[in-house]
Design a protein around this motif. Structure first.
Motif, mmCIF file in Angstrom:
data_model
loop_
_atom_site.group_PDB
_atom_site.id
_atom_site.type_symbol
_atom_site.label_atom_id
_atom_site.label_comp_id
_atom_site.label_asym_id
_atom_site.label_seq_id
_atom_site.Cartn_x
_atom_site.Cartn_y
_atom_site.Cartn_z
ATOM 1 N N PRO A 904 0.843 -1.212 0.000
ATOM 2 C CA PRO A 904 0.000 0.000 0.000
ATOM 3 C C PRO A 904 0.873 1.256 0.000
ATOM 4 C CG PRO A 904 -0.751 -1.584 1.634
ATOM 5 C CD PRO A 904 0.560 -2.079 1.141
ATOM 6 N N PHE A 905 0.312 2.300 -0.628
ATOM 7 C CA PHE A 905 1.073 3.542 -0.783
ATOM 8 C C PHE A 905 1.447 4.117 0.573
ATOM 9 C CE2 PHE A 905 2.375 6.862 -3.686
ATOM 10 C CZ PHE A 905 2.508 7.955 -2.849
ATOM 11 N N THR A 906 0.539 4.031 1.525
ATOM 12 C CA THR A 906 0.849 4.569 2.859
ATOM 13 C C THR A 906 2.006 3.812 3.505
ATOM 14 O OG1 THR A 906 -0.881 3.133 3.735
ATOM 15 C CG2 THR A 906 -1.477 5.424 3.241
ATOM 16 N N SER A 907 2.092 2.512 3.184
ATOM 17 C CA SER A 907 3.216 1.734 3.708
ATOM 18 C C SER A 907 4.519 2.121 3.025
ATOM 19 C CB SER A 907 2.957 0.241 3.524
ATOM 20 O OG SER A 907 1.779 -0.149 4.205
ATOM 21 N N VAL A 908 4.425 2.477 1.738
ATOM 22 C CA VAL A 908 5.623 2.922 1.012
ATOM 23 C C VAL A 908 6.226 4.133 1.707
ATOM 24 C CG1 VAL A 908 6.454 3.926 -1.148
ATOM 25 C CG2 VAL A 908 4.873 1.993 -1.192
ATOM 26 N N LEU A 909 5.374 5.029 2.176
ATOM 27 C CA LEU A 909 5.853 6.270 2.815
ATOM 28 C C LEU A 909 6.589 5.989 4.124
ATOM 29 C CD1 LEU A 909 2.789 8.558 2.099
ATOM 30 C CD2 LEU A 909 4.982 8.561 0.933
ATOM 31 N N LYS A 910 6.442 4.766 4.653
ATOM 32 C CA LYS A 910 7.204 4.408 5.848
ATOM 33 C C LYS A 910 8.650 4.074 5.485
ATOM 34 C CE LYS A 910 3.115 2.512 8.170
ATOM 35 N NZ LYS A 910 2.511 1.298 8.762
ATOM 36 N N TRP A 911 8.842 3.668 4.229
ATOM 37 C CA TRP A 911 10.191 3.276 3.776
ATOM 38 C C TRP A 911 10.871 4.381 2.982
ATOM 39 C CZ3 TRP A 911 12.092 -1.390 5.428
ATOM 40 C CH2 TRP A 911 11.167 -2.306 5.928
ATOM 41 N N LEU A 912 10.061 5.288 2.404
ATOM 42 C CA LEU A 912 10.599 6.286 1.487
ATOM 43 C C LEU A 912 9.921 7.626 1.750
ATOM 44 C CD1 LEU A 912 12.617 6.170 -0.969
ATOM 45 C CD2 LEU A 912 10.612 6.097 -2.426
ATOM 46 N N PRO A 913 10.671 8.749 1.959
ATOM 47 C CA PRO A 913 10.040 10.065 2.137
ATOM 48 C C PRO A 913 9.221 10.436 0.907
ATOM 49 C CG PRO A 913 12.349 10.140 2.745
ATOM 50 C CD PRO A 913 12.133 8.815 2.092
ATOM 51 N N PHE A 914 8.185 11.238 1.146
ATOM 52 C CA PHE A 914 7.263 11.600 0.068
ATOM 53 C C PHE A 914 7.985 12.308 -1.059
ATOM 54 C CE2 PHE A 914 2.866 12.013 -1.187
ATOM 55 C CZ PHE A 914 2.917 13.031 -2.122
ATOM 56 N N THR A 915 8.942 13.196 -0.719
ATOM 57 C CA THR A 915 9.671 13.916 -1.778
ATOM 58 C C THR A 915 10.481 12.943 -2.630
ATOM 59 O OG1 THR A 915 11.426 14.314 -0.172
ATOM 60 C CG2 THR A 915 9.802 16.068 -0.495
ATOM 61 N N SER A 916 10.968 11.852 -1.999
ATOM 62 C CA SER A 916 11.708 10.853 -2.769
ATOM 63 C C SER A 916 10.780 10.041 -3.656
ATOM 64 C CB SER A 916 12.462 9.924 -1.825
ATOM 65 O OG SER A 916 13.397 10.643 -1.044
ATOM 66 N N VAL A 917 9.532 9.863 -3.184
ATOM 67 C CA VAL A 917 8.552 9.144 -4.009
ATOM 68 C C VAL A 917 8.369 9.844 -5.339
ATOM 69 C CG1 VAL A 917 6.125 8.509 -4.181
ATOM 70 C CG2 VAL A 917 7.363 8.129 -2.054
ATOM 71 N N LEU A 918 8.372 11.194 -5.321
ATOM 72 C CA LEU A 918 8.122 11.960 -6.540
ATOM 73 C C LEU A 918 9.266 11.838 -7.539
ATOM 74 C CD1 LEU A 918 6.543 15.140 -4.916
ATOM 75 C CD2 LEU A 918 5.372 13.285 -6.084
ATOM 76 N N LYS A 919 10.422 11.336 -7.105
ATOM 77 C CA LYS A 919 11.509 11.100 -8.055
ATOM 78 C C LYS A 919 11.248 9.858 -8.889
ATOM 79 C CE LYS A 919 14.962 13.210 -4.995
ATOM 80 N NZ LYS A 919 16.198 12.967 -4.221
ATOM 81 N N TRP A 920 10.458 8.937 -8.336
ATOM 82 C CA TRP A 920 10.207 7.666 -9.024
ATOM 83 C C TRP A 920 8.830 7.643 -9.683
ATOM 84 C CZ3 TRP A 920 14.259 4.369 -9.287
ATOM 85 C CH2 TRP A 920 15.279 4.536 -8.359
ATOM 86 N N LEU A 921 7.891 8.496 -9.174
ATOM 87 C CA LEU A 921 6.502 8.431 -9.640
ATOM 88 C C LEU A 921 6.010 9.848 -9.938
ATOM 89 C CD1 LEU A 921 4.271 6.193 -9.905
ATOM 90 C CD2 LEU A 921 3.455 6.949 -7.688
ATOM 91 N N PRO A 922 5.472 10.093 -11.156
ATOM 92 C CA PRO A 922 4.912 11.418 -11.431
ATOM 93 C C PRO A 922 3.791 11.740 -10.445
ATOM 94 C CG PRO A 922 5.131 10.151 -13.445
ATOM 95 C CD PRO A 922 5.395 9.201 -12.319
ATOM 96 N N PHE A 923 3.663 13.025 -10.184
ATOM 97 C CA PHE A 923 2.689 13.459 -9.178
ATOM 98 C C PHE A 923 1.277 13.022 -9.556
ATOM 99 C CE2 PHE A 923 2.021 16.119 -5.483
ATOM 100 C CZ PHE A 923 0.673 16.393 -5.559
ATOM 101 N N THR A 924 0.975 13.091 -10.851
ATOM 102 C CA THR A 924 -0.372 12.684 -11.284
ATOM 103 C C THR A 924 -0.613 11.203 -11.001
ATOM 104 O OG1 THR A 924 0.529 12.323 -13.483
ATOM 105 C CG2 THR A 924 -0.522 14.439 -13.055
ATOM 106 N N SER A 925 0.450 10.409 -11.094
ATOM 107 C CA SER A 925 0.296 8.981 -10.797
ATOM 108 C C SER A 925 0.126 8.741 -9.302
ATOM 109 C CB SER A 925 1.508 8.209 -11.316
ATOM 110 O OG SER A 925 1.633 8.357 -12.705
ATOM 111 N N VAL A 926 0.738 9.599 -8.490
ATOM 112 C CA VAL A 926 0.574 9.487 -7.035
ATOM 113 C C VAL A 926 -0.894 9.608 -6.656
ATOM 114 C CG1 VAL A 926 1.086 10.608 -4.833
ATOM 115 C CG2 VAL A 926 2.881 10.311 -6.534
ATOM 116 N N LEU A 927 -1.604 10.516 -7.370
ATOM 117 C CA LEU A 927 -3.009 10.770 -7.035
ATOM 118 C C LEU A 927 -3.912 9.587 -7.347
ATOM 119 C CD1 LEU A 927 -3.189 14.458 -8.266
ATOM 120 C CD2 LEU A 927 -3.000 13.648 -5.925
#
Length: 1054
Positions: A904-927
């Protein structure tokens, strides 16, 4: 095989041979078999060539008589050839104290020439068989041979079986001959190989062979020994061999031997002694050796000069036997008695009863049991020293004869003497029964001691390996603990980083509040300044307005009055008489004119083309039927004002074709659009099929018309001109194609390999014979489509070997067959895990070994080279993967979007900071994975706007909700005011922004596009309106009537 061979068998063997060798060997082509030597003399060439030819042909399941005949014919052709190009520089060898020149040949090119000659014989015989065919022995003799290495490190013995002796050597004296021999090598295999290759060739060259076989054998043994001596001197060879040869000549059996190799004849179940082996314990042999200056010494058994347990042998020129042979006093005696020959008449033996067993004994039984081979004693003593001194390789270097005598203990001598006494006192059959391993254990022999010592050593080695495995297991546990500590440290670091980011976000939020307060102060100051400026402009405008009233005349008032006032005062027709129609349109919109005048009447005053300047064509159709329009305007002219697709809304397509030809329609409307209005079958009534293909690609035609229906309009062969054959198969099953086109014709349009994509191979065989398939597809490619076992249903195995070498057949036996005999964990002890993966797919490995166990043999990063990351997740939970691989490393193997399927995405945020997530995933895809409101919990909206345009934000969040997170004035920094009005009604804007502030972002005239003028007056006094809009412009938005503007005007002035 006896008698004359069948022609079919001979032709089949020759055909298979030529299939294996379709062309002569080139100068650089490798030989199919290695020759025995790298350089040969002219005397050795005959034997080595025949040996190479027989080795090559005997592996091809051909009759031995044919093989012998072909080799003899090829050798005859080779001897006719010029061999001078293959000569090596001449060497001199010392023989009998004189120098003699020896011509040496390069073995490899000469043997290549021999094989080409052998092929030429095969080609000539395949075209025209020799007449008569080669004749084999008239009687069939069963021959069996068995060889075993026993305890020696290398196989040093050779045997020869030549039932076709005459055919191979070219003897034609009418006497049948068969040759059988055994050579027991010692000190190496070179002497045994040499004797097995050349003795029978030398024997066949003796003139006394038929009249005096004994003399022929002695001469052959002597000549072979001399030839070997020259080779050993050139190549520094050190080895020897005993020899036993049997020649069946007619009804006579001739046995010749040299050394202690033995033979026996069994007649009606009774054994008959044929020979007396040459051993040092024989009295005559002892006298002969001592007469030559040697000695016989007992060293466990009787030995010549304390070394060799045989008194005669071929070779051994650097040893005691060689010294004895070179003794100048007895050279003639040695040659004359070097071998012994025994003659036995076999005329009374039936062919079935004349079974004679040629026994090949590696170290003859009598030698093993009575003499206890001194070399074996040396090796066993050496092993005992190895156990005591803990160095096996050092023991081998020290294990010379004299060192062994010094190191052997008295106890060993007593046991060996006891063992020798037991053997001498026991009979031959008793020795066979008593020589078992269990008897040795009961007698507490030296072998038991050695085996016990070896057993203890094995236990110690097993214990050592167990210790190593336990150490490895503890190391794995420590490594796992270390990785767990690293992961815990990483987790705590993530928590600290998250806390740090939260602090930064809170600081950013407070900064935003302070900035918003500052901007609000600036806006308030600006508003007060605007009020002061508005007051000044109002004063100026009032003064100007009073001046205008004084200068305005009555005519000015009439021009300012609207045309509606005129219409109220007079009729419309009176207006048309007073002014032209075009002038009226300047004062009155055309749509208003139609309220006063019928459209048909308008056309009397205004041409139709002029009407279209004032009224859109689609509006005209509201007042006038389309068919009536065509009376005033040609159809082609209509298309200039109205798109063809719009015409079809007013007029049926079939009616259009009455006004416009079909081909002309295609200029205005794409063919695909025509099919929306007209069925394809109806199109064919207006347009030929071939013409349709000019407007529409063939593949598009198939969307509107079934392929089978197309074949009614177009022949199949013509279809292939418009459509590739592979595309045809998308619309028509391959089986159906074969109804229209023969299979052989299909192969002209489609490669055979492509056919197999559409038709199973087994189905192909219904249309095409298997032998014909092989003309289109190589046999190795057939195995890609058809299992090997299935091939045998269509083709006999013997026929398969015509197309595929047997060694290649073994390439189709999979590694999984190995696992039926050996457990997978045992395989890993013999084969590195990485090598296993070359034979077995990684997914198949997991069927035999749990995935967690695989990680003990292979690092996780190496696993990903053999198995896709997504496949790993089928065997290991994603959370467990993170124990072996850091999250950032996971993203190198798996796209971020794929990670979200497992975590789950919320679990991903436990392993990776949100700003780092945006390096791997476009913001529109995050939504897609996280609601926008939840995103705002992790990221301030100002930061969101760095990753996502403001207009895109509005797709995920209502505009009113945006205003809860962002002040309206800040919104205008990211979004133009006109764009704001697309998301928020103008009246709602006024709730967030004062009207005067709106005018800073939007011109007043633009405001009137979004808000009626009367509504503007609710938000802004009329006097303020005049600051932004001249009075003459006001009249464009508000009619100047006596009841509205005039009253308002006078109220303003008062």
């Amino acid at each position: 095989m006896g008698g004359v061979m069948e022609e079919e068998v001979v032709r089949g063997c020759l055909r298979r041979f030529l299939e294996d060798f379709p062309a002569p060997l080139g100068p650089e082509d490798p030989l199919p078999l290695n020759p025995l030597s790298r350089k040969v003399t002219l005397d050795e060439l005959r034997g080595e060539s025949l040996d190479l030819g027989l080795r090559l042909l005997n592996t091809r399941d051909a009759p031995s008589t044919l093989n012998a005949a072909m080799c003899h014919a090829a050798l005859a052709e080779l001897q006719k050839a010029d061999l001078s190009p293959f000569h090596l520089p001449q060497e001199t060898e010392q023989q009998q104290g004189e120098e003699q020149e020896v011509v040496l040949l390069q073995s490899e090119p000469v043997q290549r020439l021999f094989l080409n000659k052998l092929r030429e014989v095969g080609v000539a015989w395949h075209q025209n068989l020799p007449s008569p065919l080669p004749i084999g022995p008239s009687r069939f003799l069963m021959c069996s041979a068995h060889a075993i290495r026993n305890t020696r490190r290398k196989m040093e013995d050779r045997h020869v079986t030549l039932p076709d002796f005459n055919t191979l050597t070219g003897l034609k004296d009418g006497v049948e001959r068969g040759y059988y021999a055994v050579f027991d090598g010692h000190g190496g295999v070179d002497a045994a190989i040499y004797a097995a290759t050349h003795l029978h060739v030398t024997l066949s060259q003796q003139e006394e062979l038929q009249s005096d076989p004994a003399t022929a054998f002695k001469t052959a043994f002597t000549r072979t020994d001399d030839m070997l001596r020259g080779k050993a001197k050139r190549e520094r060879l050190r080895s020897g061999s005993t020899g036993l040869a049997v020649l069946l000549q007619g009804e006579w059996l001739h046995v010749a031997w040299l050394g202690d190799s033995q033979s026996m004849l069994v007649r009606r179940g009774q054994d008959i002694t044929l020979m007396d082996p040459h051993k040092p314990d024989r009295e005559d042999e002892k006298q002969r050796v001592e007469g030559l200056g040697g000695c016989i010494v007992f060293m466990g058994c009787w030995r010549v000069n304390g070394t060799y347990a045989v008194s005669r042998a071929i070779g051994e020129w650097n040893s005691t036997l060689w010294w004895l042979k070179q003794h100048p006093r007895k050279r003639q005696q040695l040659c004359s008695s070097s071998s012994t020959c025994l003659h036995c008449y076999l005329g009374n033996l039936c062919p079935e009863m004349a079974f004679f067993h040629l026994c090949l004994e590696m170290a003859s039984f009598h030698l093993c049991l009575e003499m206890a081979s001194f070399h074996l004693c040396l090796e066993m003593a050496s092993f005992h020293i190895c156990l005591e001194m803990a160095s096996f390789h050092l023991c081998l270097e020290m294990a010379s004869f004299h060192l062994c005598l010094e190191m052997a203990s008295f106890h060993l001598c007593l046991e060996m003497a006891s063992f020798h006494l037991c053997l001498e006192m026991a009979s031959f059959h008793l020795c066979l029964e008593m020589a078992s391993f269990h008897l040795c254990l009961e007698m507490a022999s030296f072998h038991l001691c050695l085996e016990m010592a070896s057993f203890h050593l094995c236990l110690e080695m097993a214990s050592f390996h167990l210790c190593l495995e336990m150490a490895s297991f503890h190391l794995c546990l420590e490594m796992a603990s270390f990785h767990l500590c690293l992961e815990m440290a990483s987790f705590h670091l993530c928590l600290e980083m998250a806390s740090f980011h939260l602090c930064l976000e809170m600081a950013s939020f407070h900064l935003c509040l302070e900035m918003a307060s500052f901007h609000l102060c600036l806006e308030m100051a600006s508003f007060h300044l605007c009020l002061e400026m508005a007051s000044f402009h109002l004063c100026l405008e009032m003064a100007s307005f009073h001046l205008c009233l004084e200068m305005a005349s009555f005519h000015l008032c009439l021009e300012m009055a609207s045309f509606h006032l005129c219409l109220e005062m007079a009729s419309f027709h009176l207006c048309l008489e007073m002014a032209s129609f075009t002038s009226v349109l300047k004062w009155l919109p055309f749509t208003s004119v139609l309220k006063w005048l019928p459209f048909t009447s308008v056309l009397k005053w205004l041409p139709f083309t002029s009407v279209l300047k004032w009224l859109p064509f689609t509006s005209v159709l509201k007042w006038l039927p389309f068919t009536s329009v065509l009376k005033w305007l040609p159809f082609t002219s209509v298309l200039k004002w109205l798109p063809f697709t719009s015409v079809l809304k007013w007029l049926p397509f079939t009616s259009v074709l009455k006004w416009l030809p079909f081909t002309s329609v295609l200029k205005w409307l794409p063919f695909t659009s025509v099919l929306k209005w007209l069925p394809f079958t109806s199109v064919l009534k207006w347009l030929p099929f071939t013409s349709v293909l000019k407007w529409l690609p063939f593949t598009s035609v198939l969307k509107w018309l079934p392929f089978t229906s197309v074949l009614k309009w177009l022949p199949f062969t013509s279809v292939l001109k418009w459509l590739p054959f592979t595309s045809v198969l998308k619309w028509l099953p391959f089986i159906s194609v074969l109804k229209w086109l023969p299979f052989t014709s299909v192969l002209k349009w489609l490669p055979f390999t492509s056919v197999l994509k559409w038709l199973p191979f087994t189905s192909v065989l219904k249309w095409l014979p298997f032998t014909s398939v092989l003309k289109w597809l190589p046999f190795t490619s057939v195995l890609k489509w058809l299992p090997f076992t299935s091939v045998l249903k269509w083709l006999p195995f013997i026929s398969v070997l015509k197309w595929l070498p047997f060694t290649s057949v073994l390439k189709w036996l999979t590694f999984t067959s190995v696992l039926k005999w050996l457990t997978f964990t045992s395989v890993l002890k013999w084969l590195p895990f990485t090598s296993v993966l070359k034979w077995l797919p990684f997914t198949s490995v997991l069927k035999w070994l749990p995935f967690t166990s695989v990680l003990k043999w292979l690092p996780f990063t190496s696993v990903l080279k053999w198995l896709p990351f997504t496949s790993v997740l089928k065997w290991l939970p994603f959370i467990s993967v993170l124990k072996w691989l850091p999250f950032t490393s996971v993203l190198k193997w798996l796209p971020f979007t794929s990670v979200l399927k497992w975590l789950p995405f919320t679990s991903v945020l436990k392993w990776l900071p949100f700003t780092s997530v945006l390096k791997w995933l476009p913001f529109t895809s995050v939504l897609k994975w996280l609601p926008f409101t939840s995103v705002l919990k992790w990221l301030p909206i100002t930061s969101v706007l760095k990753w996502l345009p403001f207009t895109s934000v509005l797709k995920w969040l209502p505009f009113t909700s945006v205003l809860k997170w962002l002040p309206f004035t800040s919104v205008l920094k990211w979004l133009p005011f006109t764009s704001v009005l697309k998301w928020l009604p103008f009246t709602s804007v006024l709730k967030w922004l004062p009207f005067t502030s709106v005018l800073k972002w939007l011109p007043f005239t633009s405001v009137l596009k979004w808000l009626p003028f009367t509504s503007v007056l609710k938000w802004l006094p009329f006097t303020s309106v005049l600051k932004w809009l001249p009075f003459t412009s006001v009249l464009k938005w508000l009619p100047f009537t006596s009841l509205s503007i005039l009253r308002l005007y006078f109220d303003v002035t008062v």
